[in-house]
Write a protein that holds these residues in place. Structure first.
Motif, PDB file in Angstrom:
ATOM      1  N   PRO A 156       6.284   1.756  -1.354  1.00 44.82           N
ATOM      2  CA  PRO A 156       5.285   2.822  -1.171  1.00 44.82           C
ATOM      3  C   PRO A 156       5.266   3.819  -2.314  1.00 44.82           C
ATOM      4  O   PRO A 156       4.211   4.381  -2.635  1.00 44.82           O
ATOM      5  N   VAL A 157       6.436   4.059  -2.942  1.00 44.27           N
ATOM      6  CA  VAL A 157       6.487   4.982  -4.074  1.00 44.27           C
ATOM      7  C   VAL A 157       5.714   4.419  -5.262  1.00 44.27           C
ATOM      8  O   VAL A 157       5.168   5.168  -6.085  1.00 44.27           O
ATOM      9  N   LEU A 158       5.657   3.090  -5.366  1.00 44.31           N
ATOM     10  CA  LEU A 158       4.903   2.453  -6.435  1.00 44.31           C
ATOM     11  C   LEU A 158       3.406   2.474  -6.145  1.00 44.31           C
ATOM     12  O   LEU A 158       2.582   2.748  -7.023  1.00 44.31           O
ATOM     13  N   ILE A 159       3.034   2.221  -4.886  1.00 48.20           N
ATOM     14  CA  ILE A 159       1.621   2.086  -4.532  1.00 48.20           C
ATOM     15  C   ILE A 159       0.947   3.446  -4.332  1.00 48.20           C
ATOM     16  O   ILE A 159      -0.135   3.706  -4.858  1.00 48.20           O
ATOM     17  N   GLY A 160       1.594   4.329  -3.564  1.00 47.35           N
ATOM     18  CA  GLY A 160       0.960   5.581  -3.172  1.00 47.35           C
ATOM     19  C   GLY A 160       0.566   6.495  -4.308  1.00 47.35           C
ATOM     20  O   GLY A 160      -0.620   6.852  -4.456  1.00 47.35           O
ATOM     21  N   PRO A 161       1.511   6.918  -5.171  1.00 48.62           N
ATOM     22  CA  PRO A 161       1.145   7.853  -6.241  1.00 48.62           C
ATOM     23  C   PRO A 161       0.158   7.290  -7.249  1.00 48.62           C
ATOM     24  O   PRO A 161      -0.528   8.047  -7.928  1.00 48.62           O
ATOM     25  N   VAL A 162       0.101   5.946  -7.383  1.00 51.05           N
ATOM     26  CA  VAL A 162      -0.851   5.354  -8.323  1.00 51.05           C
ATOM     27  C   VAL A 162      -2.252   5.320  -7.725  1.00 51.05           C
ATOM     28  O   VAL A 162      -3.232   5.741  -8.353  1.00 51.05           O
ATOM     29  N   SER A 163      -2.353   4.814  -6.504  1.00 48.90           N
ATOM     30  CA  SER A 163      -3.667   4.595  -5.906  1.00 48.90           C
ATOM     31  C   SER A 163      -4.187   5.798  -5.132  1.00 48.90           C
ATOM     32  O   SER A 163      -5.402   5.952  -4.981  1.00 48.90           O
ATOM     33  N   GLY A 164      -3.299   6.679  -4.642  1.00 51.66           N
ATOM     34  CA  GLY A 164      -3.732   7.804  -3.826  1.00 51.66           C
ATOM     35  C   GLY A 164      -4.725   8.730  -4.508  1.00 51.66           C
ATOM     36  O   GLY A 164      -5.831   8.960  -3.991  1.00 51.66           O
ATOM     37  N   PRO A 165      -4.389   9.296  -5.681  1.00 54.21           N
ATOM     38  CA  PRO A 165      -5.343  10.189  -6.342  1.00 54.21           C
ATOM     39  C   PRO A 165      -6.654   9.497  -6.695  1.00 54.21           C
ATOM     40  O   PRO A 165      -7.729  10.097  -6.592  1.00 54.21           O
ATOM     41  N   ILE A 166      -6.576   8.238  -7.124  1.00 54.59           N
ATOM     42  CA  ILE A 166      -7.799   7.516  -7.485  1.00 54.59           C
ATOM     43  C   ILE A 166      -8.654   7.253  -6.248  1.00 54.59           C
ATOM     44  O   ILE A 166      -9.867   7.469  -6.244  1.00 54.59           O
ATOM     45  N   LEU A 167      -8.003   6.780  -5.171  1.00 55.19           N
ATOM     46  CA  LEU A 167      -8.730   6.503  -3.928  1.00 55.19           C
ATOM     47  C   LEU A 167      -9.311   7.780  -3.346  1.00 55.19           C
ATOM     48  O   LEU A 167     -10.466   7.800  -2.888  1.00 55.19           O
ATOM     49  N   GLY A 168      -8.524   8.872  -3.377  1.00 52.44           N
ATOM     50  CA  GLY A 168      -9.014  10.135  -2.841  1.00 52.44           C
ATOM     51  C   GLY A 168     -10.223  10.651  -3.595  1.00 52.44           C
ATOM     52  O   GLY A 168     -11.217  11.087  -2.993  1.00 52.44           O
ATOM     53  N   GLY A 169     -10.164  10.597  -4.930  1.00 51.96           N
ATOM     54  CA  GLY A 169     -11.314  11.041  -5.718  1.00 51.96           C
ATOM     55  C   GLY A 169     -12.547  10.194  -5.457  1.00 51.96           C
ATOM     56  O   GLY A 169     -13.657  10.727  -5.341  1.00 51.96           O
ATOM     57  N   TRP A 170     -12.355   8.872  -5.326  1.00 51.46           N
ATOM     58  CA  TRP A 170     -13.483   7.981  -5.071  1.00 51.46           C
ATOM     59  C   TRP A 170     -14.103   8.237  -3.705  1.00 51.46           C
ATOM     60  O   TRP A 170     -15.333   8.269  -3.549  1.00 51.46           O
ATOM     61  N   LEU A 171     -13.269   8.440  -2.670  1.00 54.84           N
ATOM     62  CA  LEU A 171     -13.786   8.690  -1.320  1.00 54.84           C
ATOM     63  C   LEU A 171     -14.588   9.981  -1.268  1.00 54.84           C
ATOM     64  O   LEU A 171     -15.643  10.051  -0.619  1.00 54.84           O
ATOM     65  N   ILE A 172     -14.095  11.005  -1.946  1.00 52.33           N
ATOM     66  CA  ILE A 172     -14.792  12.294  -1.927  1.00 52.33           C
ATOM     67  C   ILE A 172     -16.096  12.218  -2.712  1.00 52.33           C
ATOM     68  O   ILE A 172     -17.129  12.753  -2.300  1.00 52.33           O
ATOM     69  N   ASP A 173     -16.059  11.528  -3.856  1.00 51.60           N
ATOM     70  CA  ASP A 173     -17.256  11.443  -4.705  1.00 51.60           C
ATOM     71  C   ASP A 173     -18.347  10.571  -4.093  1.00 51.60           C
ATOM     72  O   ASP A 173     -19.541  10.851  -4.241  1.00 51.60           O
TER      73      ASP A 173
END
Length: 486
Positions: free
Chosen positions: A151-168
């Protein structure tokens, strides 16, 4: 009566560990993704609710306070209700909190429902870690703990990108709705795959200890967060809660050393390896996560990047941490814990120093990312290997208390580091008018983070010089009379 042969028992243990890891990894990915997604959504949430950013920050702070308040209950809940029931409850609280948080009609409601999420999130990590430690063969603990680093590998990499995409592309509601399918899968798999465990203790809950530790942690972290946000620890709104929290935690420690059935087994600190691991996990997260607060602020304020762009620049660090953690934690079964952790601290401090030395208003991004790659390689050699080393020799009944204690001190260290960096940066940013001056302020603050990383090497010197033999690591449970320094 038939008996279970050695190979059959080994196969059953491996299957149990595999099922436990599948469930815990999915639950941890959901929790890590949620935190990283919400962190990049502060400004959009402020716009959506027409609320000041200081108020919106409570979406993250309320979650953290609830998380810290409920963590001390993890060990008792596992003993009273069993690890499986406790984990299912945590998943249900987190997933349910996500669902209703997406329906919030004002910022106050969202903060309240984030508290509900925090109650579940505070149990997910210590309970999940305890279940994996119990199921793992002590000789191959490193491999099992390495899997927990996914999870430490997946979360910090994909979280900010996924969050920005969902909001945009959609709306803020989806930063919470995205948890629902993952939570539903985790609940289904947990119900089917986790083995029902017998309760290990019928002791009563240490209510006085709980009433001191949980509010104490919440007040301490609230005071640190407030002081960090305002840039002043001496203001009454920060100082008084912090002091009250410290007094309550001190009272808990005094009670824990004398009570017959304390909330947490503080006698574990007599074990030199466990105590050294705990001290390392206060100082190192303080420096590491404190620096992680600074980096996106530097990119956004001094360099003028968006939240999504700064998140993308943070991806190399996250990849380096996750990859290094996978390798190092698997090697900890055979390597010298002391040598590995000390080396990791040195590499992490070197990488962060290289980042700080070349910090400027126009430093090429590839050079900054290269320095963070070096730092990430070091971080991966420290965090999970320390956890593995500190808990490897605990008796089964002490594992819940040990994993809970490690999560508590890591959260305290993180809060201390982020608050300290906030105050130092605020004091250095006063009167700055140019990008070069701002970069110099960030540069000065990074040296505080480097110092904390280096200080973590002092208790790490007390970790075992060599990996203990299989017989000594599994022979006898840890008891007040059998604990020895190693």
């Amino acid at each position: 009566m038939s008996t279970v042969t050695g190979p059959t028992r080994t196969a059953e243990s491996a299957a149990t560990l595999a099922r436990t890891l599948v469930v815990v990894i999915i639950g941890s990915i959901m929790a890590v993704l949620d935190v990283t997604i919400v962190n990049v959504a502060m400004h959009p949430l402020a716009a959506a609710f027409d609320a000041p950013l200081a108020t919106v920050q409570w979406v993250a702070t309320g979650y953290t306070l609830a998380l810290c308040a409920v963590i001390p209950l993890a060990a008792w809940a596992m003993g009273r209700f069993g690890a499986k029931r406790t984990y299912l409850t945590a998943l249900a609280l987190f997933t349910g909190g996500s669902a209703v948080a997406s329906l919030s009609w004002n910022i106050e409601t969202l903060v309240l429902l984030r508290v509900v999420q925090g109650l579940g999130g505070g149990l997910l990590v210590p309970v999940g870690m305890a279940m994996v430690i119990r199921a793992a063969n002590r000789e191959h603990m490193g491999r099992a703990m390495a899997m927990l680093g996914i999870p430490v590998l997946i979360g910090p990499v994909s979280g900010p990108i996924l969050g920005g995409w969902l909001i945009d592309t959609a709306s803020w509601h989806w930063i919470f709705l995205v948890n629902l399918p993952v939570g539903a899968v985790a609940l289904l798999l947990a119900a089917r795959l986790l083995r029902s465990d017998e309760t290990r203790s019928v002791r009563r809950l240490d209510v006085p200890g709980l009433l001191m530790l949980s509010p104490g942690l919440a007040l301490l972290i609230y005071g640190l967060s407030t002081g960090g946000a305002r840039g002043d620890f001496t203001m009454p709104g920060a100082l008084l809660p912090a002091v009250a929290g410290l007094l309550l935690v001190a009272g808990f420690v005094a009670r824990g050393l004398t009570a017959r059935h304390p909330l947490l087994q503080l006698r574990l600190f007599h074990d030199r390896t466990f105590a050294a691991g705990i001290a390392t996990m206060v100082l190192f997260p303080a420096g590491y996560f404190g620096s992680m607060l600074l980096t996106p602020m530097y990119y956004q304020t001094t360099r003028g990047l968006t939240a999504t762009e700064s998140g993308l620049l943070g991806a190399p660090l996250a990849v380096a941490v996750g990859t290094s953690m996978q390798i190092a934690t698997r090697r900890i079964d055979k390597a010298s814990p002391r040598l590995m952790v000390i080396s990791g601290i040195f590499v992490a401090a070197l990488g962060l120093s290289l980042f700080g030395l070349q910090l400027g208003p126009d430093t090429p991004y590839w050079r900054l990312c290269a320095a963070m790659l070096v730092m990430g390689a070091g971080v991966g050699m420290v965090m999970m290997p320390v956890n593995t080393t500190a808990t490897r020799t605990l008796a089964p009944d002490d594992i819940p208390s040990g994993s809970t204690t490690i999560n508590i001190v890591s959260q305290i260290g993180t809060s201390i580091g982020t608050a300290l960096m906030s105050v130092v940066l605020a004091s250095n940013m006063t009167g700055t008018t140019s990008q070069r001056q701002q970069a110099a302020a960030f540069q000065h603050t990074y040296w505080w983070a480097v110092t904390l990383l280096i200080l973590a090497g002092v208790p790490a010197l007390l970790l075992p010089r060599r990996r203990r033999s299989p017989d000594s690591s599994t022979s006898a449970p840890v008891t007040p009379t059998s604990i020895r320094t190693r």
